[in-house]
Design an enzyme around this catalytic site. Structure first.
Site, mmCIF file in Angstrom:
data_model
loop_
_atom_site.group_PDB
_atom_site.id
_atom_site.type_symbol
_atom_site.label_atom_id
_atom_site.label_comp_id
_atom_site.label_asym_id
_atom_site.label_seq_id
_atom_site.Cartn_x
_atom_site.Cartn_y
_atom_site.Cartn_z
ATOM 1 N N ASP A 303 32.386 59.651 33.731
ATOM 2 C CA ASP A 303 32.198 60.469 34.915
ATOM 3 C C ASP A 303 30.750 60.410 35.391
ATOM 4 O O ASP A 303 29.852 60.037 34.651
ATOM 5 C CB ASP A 303 32.582 61.918 34.623
ATOM 6 C CG ASP A 303 31.808 62.499 33.444
ATOM 7 O OD1 ASP A 303 31.690 61.792 32.428
ATOM 8 O OD2 ASP A 303 31.316 63.634 33.529
ATOM 9 N N ASP A 304 30.554 60.813 36.631
ATOM 10 C CA ASP A 304 29.221 60.935 37.227
ATOM 11 C C ASP A 304 28.411 59.644 37.115
ATOM 12 O O ASP A 304 27.231 59.647 36.770
ATOM 13 C CB ASP A 304 28.456 62.109 36.587
ATOM 14 C CG ASP A 304 29.149 63.441 36.824
ATOM 15 O OD1 ASP A 304 30.027 63.493 37.709
ATOM 16 O OD2 ASP A 304 28.812 64.414 36.143
#
Length: 894
Positions: A303-304
């Site tokens: 993620d991110d």
């Protein structure tokens, strides 16, 4: 490697439900409790009394009782383990047992407790746990014995936690315990916490404490994924230093003792080359060191990160570009880890991953590639629709299961506060539909930076994820507060008051519901005694919690918010006393109290804590409730004084932290309104003058040195009498400071700046000044820097005209009333201690000035006898000090 307690099979069971596989929380029909009189309402009744948490599925009261004898025999069965026996033994000692003897058969006399022994249920005529899901249990009290029988060792451990809550705390033998039968099981396989926030990671001590809490509340998973642990992200290839690795081992051991699965989540996405054999080896080697420390569950969050920019040319050559390429590359990496590490380590639980598109259920090339190519036994984590999902439904979960093609473990971003660091989020877990847990592999909640303060919200997460059917957010929240207060009623009251003013979040839109209701009640009933009592209790709550709350970690976590709460309560009490004094005709006292408020509000807004980067983070408490009560009290005082036309500000944009719209009217260029997002075309920032007035010059000062681009880049200034029909004054483009002059005779109540185009930058407004001709102030002495003549009669006693020097002979300050009319009285408000003599005069229709009184202290009110006048002036006496005027208030006939 340290020997470990037998582990639950929940992770494996969840991952096996693949092809059509949505989890179900309901046990087979034959597992239903066969004891007459059992209904779902029974469990809800126990929840309301606070006896058992999380709420059991089925609770039946039995007609018989047992007695806690001086000596109790503890018999261990097939599904018992040492942690379960320790919980039971401790509970028995608190209930009054003086000697707890472990044996392999019932004692000759005294109470016997069977732990993990299903056969012992026969004497109580209760069905065993064989038909229950994993971690289910049966607890029977009656027929001269206590029996705890779990589907597995974790189930028996949970039965022990239920017994701990049921038994009394007498301290001496002889207590009688009412018979009861509990049949219980979890609503979803995985229930727990993911430490996945940005900011200061939890301490080692706090994590150990959290595992104790999870065990007590039947939560069975913890995911170690703090964003600011460098060895998880930026330095993911590097081995941990020996001392940190030893801490991970200690955490894994404590988690196992509490029947919590410690999950290690390594995030290589910032620099990994997906096609690199060396990087796969680095990842597997890192996992091996963690395995050797005793960890058995692993995750790879992706993620991110960007999936449009490769970290190596080889990945682009192998997969190309775009979302589908990213999904394929990630599946390739994860599958290798799954096959080269998870599959080669017996006892390893299914691999978990967080996709880059974790926040929606929209079909995409990335999700399609991941769904089709990722090994089917990998669990996919998902935050719901939105990074912080205000609601989460069964339909959304089903769609997520379909679009990702894998079992779904929610990464629920509550009560995490890394996106709103000024707040504690102490409200309950809400907005989650009943039936949702049964559609998921599990629920993990992302908590706050403050571990101990997170427990109030996590109590409700545990309650919901165990038994969503019986879950009521408010009831669970109140029960969690009662439990956390340690059984002391005064501490419970204080904790509830403090939690109430820290209630609001993306899930709970209402701030301070209890206090807001009390404020509403006061304005309707005028019951000042009741509200005084409420505010005194709120002000006393921080000291009570510091003195009596059992969990001292909470005090350290919440320290600045406790201080702010005490200060806000002081300010609110002052505001209440001001209103009551004004209503009682004690005008000078009310004005004295009014002057105390700005400093008290500033003090309440002054508290901070130190963030990970060393910056000072301001804390927010009861925003939108406490501050608005003070604003409402000031408005009520204005009404009693006869002040009208006090300007107010509003915006269609949200507010970043405490930078409210009111700050653009405070006369201080260093404070500002700051939006929490970029404007779209049509967004507006509005000044309400309180009544229709003659307007002249308008100044809109936007941006600030540290955010020079935060202003409305394209917009218009407009005015209106009724708020419906608008006239344009000027258009503006590409400049943060905008000025305009309204034509003579222009009347308006509202002036606004309206965006005519969207933009990427947020908006800062330092000042939005609308000059008016009625109430215009002329004369002298001139105002000091940072002040203005207009502040002497702007309808806001909080702004003050401060002269730059002492008055010269014959100098006066003149305030235009507007059209000539009868004047009943003139009130002059000055800061306490302000010096200076002067006469109060009116100018009649004949143009002559008539003295009607003299300044006398901070509060001066003189009768004008309904004389017709068009102006009032203050003629300064010889030798006066530099004047200061908060407001000149002119009232006419009703």
């Amino acid at each position: 490697m340290t020997p470990r307690s037998p582990r639950p099979t929940a992770l494996g069971a969840a991952a096996m439900l693949l092809a059509g596989g949505l989890l179900t929380a309901a046990p087979p029909a034959q597992a239903a409790d066969s004891t007459p009189g059992t209904t779902p309402a029974k469990a809800a009744e126990v929840q309301r009394t606070g006896a058992i948490s999380p709420t059991p599925r089925s609770v039946t009261n039995r007609p018989d009782r047992i007695t806690i004898t001086p000596t109790v025999t503890l018999v261990a069965g097939a599904t018992s383990d040492e942690p379960s026996l320790e919980v039971v033994e401790s509970a028995l000692r608190r209930a009054g047992a003086q000697h707890v003897v472990r044996g392999d058969r019932p004692g000759r006399s005294g109470l016997t407790v069977h732990v993990g022994d299903s056969a012992a249920l026969d004497a109580q005529r209760l069905d065993g746990p064989s038909g229950l899901p994993a971690e289910g249990y049966v607890l029977g009290i009656g027929a001269g014995r206590i029996v705890l029988a779990g589907k597995d060792t974790t189930g028996t451990y949970y039965a022990a936690q239920t017994l701990r809550q049921v038994l009394p705390q007498k301290g001496h033998p002889g207590a009688e315990v009412a018979g009861i039968a509990v049949r219980d099981w979890p609503g979803t396989a995985l229930r727990g916490v993911i430490e996945g926030f940005y900011g200061t990671p939890w301490s080692h001590k706090a994590r150990l404490d959290q595992f104790d809490y999870y065990g007590e509340h039947k939560m069975n998973i913890y995911v170690y994924s703090p964003k600011d642990d460098a060895y998880l992200r930026a330095k993911w290839r590097d081995a941990y230093p020996a001392d940190q690795l030893a801490q991970i081992k200690e955490l894994a051991d404590r988690a196992a003792q509490r029947h919590v699965e410690f999950t290690y989540a390594l995030s290589p996405g910032l620099s990994v080359c997906y096609s690199s054999d060396a990087d796969v080896k680095a990842l597997v080697d890192k996992f091996q060191t963690i395995w050797d420390a005793g960890v058995r569950t692993f995750a790879v969050p992706l993620d991110d990160i960007s999936y449009t920019d490769w970290n190596c040319a080889e990945d682009k050559a192998k997969w190309g570009t775009g979302g589908a390429a990213a999904g394929a590359a990630q599946a390739y990496l994860l599958n290798r880890v799954n096959r080269e590490f998870i599959a080669t380590h017996p006892g390893a639980q299914p691999l978990q991953m967080v996709p880059t598109e974790y926040y929606n259920v929209d079909a995409s090339p990335y999700k399609k590639a991941l769904s089709e190519q990722l090994d089917p036994d990998v669990l996919v984590e998902w935050t719901g629709v939105g990074v912080v999902a205000s609601t989460m439904t069964v339909a959304q979960a089903e769609k997520a299961r379909t679009v990702f093609g894998h079992p779904i473990l929610t990464w629920d971003n509550y009560p995490v506060n890394d996106y709103t660091t000024s707040r504690l989020l102490l409200g309950p877990f809400s907005g989650r539909e009943k039936g949702l847990p049964g559609k998921l592999a599990g629920i993990t909640a992302n908590p706050m930076i403050q571990p101990y303060a997170s427990k109030i919200a996590l109590h409700t997460v545990a309650d919901y994820s165990w038994n969503d059917t019986a879950y009521d957010a408010r009831t669970s929240w109140l029960q969690g507060i009662k439990e956390y207060a340690g059984g002391d009623a005064r501490t419970e009251k204080a904790l509830r008051a403090f939690s109430d003013v820290n209630y609001s979040s993306a899930l709970n839109s209402e701030q301070a519901p209890d206090l807001a209701s009390e404020f509403d009640g006061y304005w309707k009933s005028g019951d000042a005694a009741r509200l005084t009592s409420v505010l005194e209790a709120l002000g006393a709550a921080p000291n009570r919690l510091r003195d009596s709350l059992p969990d001292r970690g909470f005090i350290a976590d919440a320290g600045p918010w406790l201080d702010a709460t005490k200060s806000w309560a002081t300010a609110a009490r002052t505001a209440l006393r001001m209103v009551e004094a004004a209503r009682a005709g004690k005008s000078a006292q009310a004005w004295e109290l009014r002057q105390q408020l700005p400093a008290q509000v500033a003090a309440a807004n002054s508290f901070t804590y130190t963030g990970l980067d060393g910056s000072k983070v301001p804390v927010v408490v009861g925003d939108g409730v406490l501050d608005r009560f003070i604003d409402a009290a000031n408005a009520e005082h204005d009404r009693i004084l006869g002040i009208s036309g006090r300007p107010t500000a509003s915006a269609t944009l949200g507010t970043w932290q405490s930078n409210t719209p009111a700050r653009m009217l405070d006369g201080d260029d260093s404070t500002y309104f700051w939006s929490n997002g970029a404007p779209a075309a049509g967004d507006r920032i509005t000044v309400d003058l309180g009544r229709t007035r003659d307007i002249s010059d308008i100044t809109l000062a936007m941006g600030k040195p540290t955010s020079p681009n935060d202003y409305l880049h394209e917009g218009v200034l407009e005015y209106s009498v009724d708020g419906q029909n608008w006239q344009q004054l000027t258009a503006f483009s590409g400049k943060p400071d905008v000025t305009a002059t309204a034509p003579d005779g222009t009347k308006a109540r509202y002036v606004r700046a309206r965006a005519t185009a969207g933009q990427e930058y947020w908006v800062v407004v330092r000042e939005f000044d609308v000059a008016t001709k009625d109430g215009a102030v002329t004369g002298g002495p001139p105002a000091a820097a940072g002040s203005s003549l207009r502040a002497a009669s702007d309808g806001d006693p909080g702004t003050i005209y401060r002269a730059a020097r002492a008055p010269e002979a014959g100098e006066a300050l003149e305030v235009a009333i507007g059209q000539a009319g009868p004047v009943r009285s003139v009130t002059v408000l000055r800061p306490t201690g302000a010096a200076g003599r002067g006469d109060i005069q009116l100018r009649g229709t004949d143009g002559k000035w008539l003295t009607i009184g003299a300044l006398d202290g901070a509060y001066t009110k003189v009768s004008a006898g309904d004389r017709s006048a068009d102006a009032v002036r203050l003629v300064w006496g010889a030798g006066s000090a530099a004047p200061q005027i908060a407001d000149v208030v002119v009232t006419g006939q009703d």
